[in-house]
Scaffold this motif. Structure first.
Motif, PDB file in Angstrom:
ATOM      1  N   PRO A 140       0.797  -1.228   0.000  1.00  0.00           N
ATOM      2  CA  PRO A 140       0.000   0.000   0.000  1.00  0.00           C
ATOM      3  C   PRO A 140       0.833   1.283   0.000  1.00  0.00           C
ATOM      4  CG  PRO A 140      -0.905  -1.587   1.536  1.00  0.00           C
ATOM      5  CD  PRO A 140       0.416  -2.148   1.088  1.00  0.00           C
ATOM      6  N   VAL A 141       1.742   1.408   0.955  1.00  0.00           N
ATOM      7  CA  VAL A 141       2.544   2.628   1.050  1.00  0.00           C
ATOM      8  C   VAL A 141       3.515   2.717  -0.119  1.00  0.00           C
ATOM      9  CG1 VAL A 141       4.228   3.900   2.427  1.00  0.00           C
ATOM     10  CG2 VAL A 141       2.316   2.731   3.552  1.00  0.00           C
ATOM     11  N   GLY A 142       4.116   1.588  -0.474  1.00  0.00           N
ATOM     12  CA  GLY A 142       5.067   1.580  -1.576  1.00  0.00           C
ATOM     13  C   GLY A 142       4.445   2.047  -2.872  1.00  0.00           C
ATOM     14  N   GLY A 143       3.220   1.591  -3.148  1.00  0.00           N
ATOM     15  CA  GLY A 143       2.538   2.010  -4.362  1.00  0.00           C
ATOM     16  C   GLY A 143       2.294   3.503  -4.391  1.00  0.00           C
ATOM     17  N   MET A 144       1.901   4.070  -3.242  1.00  0.00           N
ATOM     18  CA  MET A 144       1.677   5.517  -3.172  1.00  0.00           C
ATOM     19  C   MET A 144       2.974   6.284  -3.360  1.00  0.00           C
ATOM     20  SD  MET A 144      -1.259   6.137  -0.259  1.00  0.00           S
ATOM     21  CE  MET A 144      -0.501   5.172   1.046  1.00  0.00           C
ATOM     22  N   VAL A 145       4.039   5.801  -2.734  1.00  0.00           N
ATOM     23  CA  VAL A 145       5.336   6.479  -2.840  1.00  0.00           C
ATOM     24  C   VAL A 145       5.832   6.484  -4.287  1.00  0.00           C
ATOM     25  CG1 VAL A 145       7.785   6.336  -2.221  1.00  0.00           C
ATOM     26  CG2 VAL A 145       6.036   6.052  -0.459  1.00  0.00           C
ATOM     27  N   ALA A 146       5.739   5.335  -4.946  1.00  0.00           N
ATOM     28  CA  ALA A 146       6.223   5.237  -6.326  1.00  0.00           C
ATOM     29  C   ALA A 146       5.431   6.136  -7.264  1.00  0.00           C
ATOM     30  CB  ALA A 146       6.149   3.786  -6.800  1.00  0.00           C
ATOM     31  N   ASN A 147       4.108   6.124  -7.147  1.00  0.00           N
ATOM     32  CA  ASN A 147       3.279   6.976  -8.006  1.00  0.00           C
ATOM     33  C   ASN A 147       3.516   8.451  -7.730  1.00  0.00           C
ATOM     34  OD1 ASN A 147       1.324   5.412  -9.796  1.00  0.00           O
ATOM     35  ND2 ASN A 147       1.070   4.333  -7.876  1.00  0.00           N
ATOM     36  N   GLY A 148       3.652   8.789  -6.444  1.00  0.00           N
ATOM     37  CA  GLY A 148       3.905  10.185  -6.091  1.00  0.00           C
ATOM     38  C   GLY A 148       5.248  10.673  -6.596  1.00  0.00           C
ATOM     39  N   LEU A 149       6.292   9.872  -6.388  1.00  0.00           N
ATOM     40  CA  LEU A 149       7.625  10.265  -6.851  1.00  0.00           C
ATOM     41  C   LEU A 149       7.682  10.316  -8.375  1.00  0.00           C
ATOM     42  CD1 LEU A 149      10.062   8.365  -4.438  1.00  0.00           C
ATOM     43  CD2 LEU A 149       9.597  10.820  -4.547  1.00  0.00           C
ATOM     44  N   GLY A 150       6.956   9.428  -9.034  1.00  0.00           N
ATOM     45  CA  GLY A 150       6.913   9.472 -10.491  1.00  0.00           C
ATOM     46  C   GLY A 150       6.379  10.805 -10.975  1.00  0.00           C
ATOM     47  N   GLY A 151       5.281  11.269 -10.365  1.00  0.00           N
ATOM     48  CA  GLY A 151       4.719  12.566 -10.719  1.00  0.00           C
ATOM     49  C   GLY A 151       5.678  13.704 -10.434  1.00  0.00           C
ATOM     50  N   VAL A 152       6.353  13.637  -9.290  1.00  0.00           N
ATOM     51  CA  VAL A 152       7.322  14.671  -8.912  1.00  0.00           C
ATOM     52  C   VAL A 152       8.457  14.760  -9.933  1.00  0.00           C
ATOM     53  CG1 VAL A 152       9.104  15.283  -7.214  1.00  0.00           C
ATOM     54  CG2 VAL A 152       6.829  14.591  -6.442  1.00  0.00           C
ATOM     55  N   LEU A 153       8.992  13.614 -10.310  1.00  0.00           N
ATOM     56  CA  LEU A 153      10.148  13.595 -11.206  1.00  0.00           C
ATOM     57  C   LEU A 153       9.791  14.030 -12.621  1.00  0.00           C
ATOM     58  CD1 LEU A 153      11.774  10.287  -9.911  1.00  0.00           C
ATOM     59  CD2 LEU A 153      12.626  12.606  -9.563  1.00  0.00           C
ATOM     60  N   ILE A 154       8.627  13.622 -13.108  1.00  0.00           N
ATOM     61  CA  ILE A 154       8.222  14.031 -14.453  1.00  0.00           C
ATOM     62  C   ILE A 154       7.950  15.531 -14.482  1.00  0.00           C
ATOM     63  CG2 ILE A 154       6.435  13.796 -16.227  1.00  0.00           C
ATOM     64  CD1 ILE A 154       6.193  10.839 -15.346  1.00  0.00           C
ATOM     65  N   TYR A 155       7.294  16.048 -13.451  1.00  0.00           N
ATOM     66  CA  TYR A 155       7.088  17.495 -13.356  1.00  0.00           C
ATOM     67  C   TYR A 155       8.432  18.221 -13.338  1.00  0.00           C
ATOM     68  CZ  TYR A 155       5.517  22.036 -11.567  1.00  0.00           C
ATOM     69  OH  TYR A 155       5.277  23.387 -11.407  1.00  0.00           O
ATOM     70  N   THR A 156       9.374  17.685 -12.586  1.00  0.00           N
ATOM     71  CA  THR A 156      10.695  18.317 -12.467  1.00  0.00           C
ATOM     72  C   THR A 156      11.415  18.347 -13.803  1.00  0.00           C
ATOM     73  OG1 THR A 156      10.880  17.628 -10.153  1.00  0.00           O
ATOM     74  CG2 THR A 156      12.930  18.180 -11.289  1.00  0.00           C
ATOM     75  N   LEU A 157      11.288  17.285 -14.585  1.00  0.00           N
ATOM     76  CA  LEU A 157      11.913  17.268 -15.910  1.00  0.00           C
ATOM     77  C   LEU A 157      11.281  18.322 -16.816  1.00  0.00           C
ATOM     78  CD1 LEU A 157      12.305  13.416 -16.333  1.00  0.00           C
ATOM     79  CD2 LEU A 157      14.162  15.087 -16.179  1.00  0.00           C
ATOM     80  N   GLY A 158       9.964  18.509 -16.703  1.00  0.00           N
ATOM     81  CA  GLY A 158       9.316  19.579 -17.448  1.00  0.00           C
ATOM     82  C   GLY A 158       9.780  20.941 -16.982  1.00  0.00           C
ATOM     83  N   TRP A 159      10.006  21.068 -15.691  1.00  0.00           N
ATOM     84  CA  TRP A 159      10.525  22.302 -15.090  1.00  0.00           C
ATOM     85  C   TRP A 159      11.898  22.645 -15.677  1.00  0.00           C
ATOM     86  CZ3 TRP A 159       9.514  26.209 -11.593  1.00  0.00           C
ATOM     87  CH2 TRP A 159      10.588  26.787 -10.919  1.00  0.00           C
TER      88      TRP A 159
END
Length: 310
Positions: A140-159
């Motif tokens: 449960p927690v791992g899935g949330m962490v991975a999805n959240g970090l994925g969004g963070v990193l993709i946003y950062t690359l766009g940044w």
């Protein structure tokens, strides 16, 4: 000739291009965030090249996910290409390797200083999410962490493509938005996931618990986006908020699915207002995927009556 054409199409649609929508959306949100900050973006060809490299990397991630999810895809009745036997695991590994290599070469050539972010994105969403010893998607927690970090990193690359540097604070807000939506996508698969030992948030906490956790993250995203006046995120978050509230009152799969779909649609429209050309990609990708799955597998995908998550 027909067989050859189908095999080429199998290789292309193995990556499930419909899942590129959130990748493009979060990347362009990051680009727009840098523009709002008054930064100077990369030349158009380099920005689009970086977006293509991110897309290729996530395409590989989606292939890796299918390689590991054959049993659960079959249990959940998902007619994806490895689960149906149209693509072998060996072929899938080769394709994933080629996509990763192309992405890394492309990103390193286009902007060497952000290459470590590509490596981190692959490590989190490709390895940690899918493979032992972590296998976060089964927790449960791992899935949330991975999805959240994925969004963070993709946003950062766009940044970075927008001319930014460092780690933008607002990227974490978009990561929370990604978690909120991804939680709901686990509900339609909870029966098959439980049968194969995959303990997602939906399996552990059920529809009501999942809806409550997703509502909490949605509320945080709404409040903070309004406070910092990030209208790209605040407006769609405000518009879909009643659906998240209703999902608390009636936490069934239908109401929760609507909250998920309209969340993605809302942010898509918000991004399309600023980047109208993305609509062409959305439309072409959607209809090409729909026609392929109907003709090749006699399977309605994407299906708005069901979750289409990875």
């Amino acid at each position: 000739m027909k067989y050859f054409i189908y095999k080429c199409l199998d290789g292309f649609f193995l990556v499930r291009p419909i899942l590129f929508f959130p990748v493009w959306i979060f990347f362009l949100c990051g680009w727009w965030g840098a523009k709002r900050a008054g930064l100077t973006s990369l030349p158009l060809n380099r920005s689009l090249g970086l977006m293509a490299a991110v897309t290729a990397l996530m395409a590989a991630v989606y292939v890796l996910n299918q390689i590991q999810d054959v049993a659960t895809d079959r249990a959940n009745g998902r007619k994806f290409l490895i689960a149906t036997g149209h693509i072998s695991r060996t072929q899938a590994w080769v394709e994933a390797g080629l996509l990763i290599s192309a992405s890394f070469i492309w990103s390193f050539w286009g902007m060497p200083k952000i290459f470590p972010v590509f490596v981190l994105l692959l490590a989190v969403t490709g390895w940690m999410y899918n493979f032992p010893p972590l296998t976060w998607k089964n927790r449960p927690v791992g899935g949330m962490v991975a999805n959240g970090l994925g969004g963070v990193l993709i946003y950062t690359l766009g940044w970075y493509a927008g001319g930014g540097s460092g780690w933008p604070v607002q990227a974490w807000l978009y990561g929370l938005a990604c978690v909120s939506v991804s939680l709901y996508t686990t509900l339609p698969d909870r029966k098959g996931d439980a049968e194969t030992g995959k303990i997602t948030v939906a399996v552990k906490y059920g529809a009501r618990g999942t809806a409550l956790i997703a509502f909490f993250f949605e509320l945080v995203v709404l409040v903070i986006s309004l406070l910092i006046r990030d209208w790209l995120l605040a407006v769609p978050a405000l518009l879909v908020f009643p659906l998240f509230v209703y999902a608390q009152v009636k936490p069934g799969e239908t109401t929760i699915l609507k909250a998920t779909q309209f969340s993605v649609l809302g942010l898509s429209v918000s991004v399309a207002v600023r980047f109208p050309w993305i609509v062409i990609l959305f439309v072409l990708t959607f209809y090409a995927t729909r026609v392929y799955y109907l003709k090749r597998l006699h399977f309605l995908y994407p299906d708005f009556q069901k979750s289409n998550d990875a």
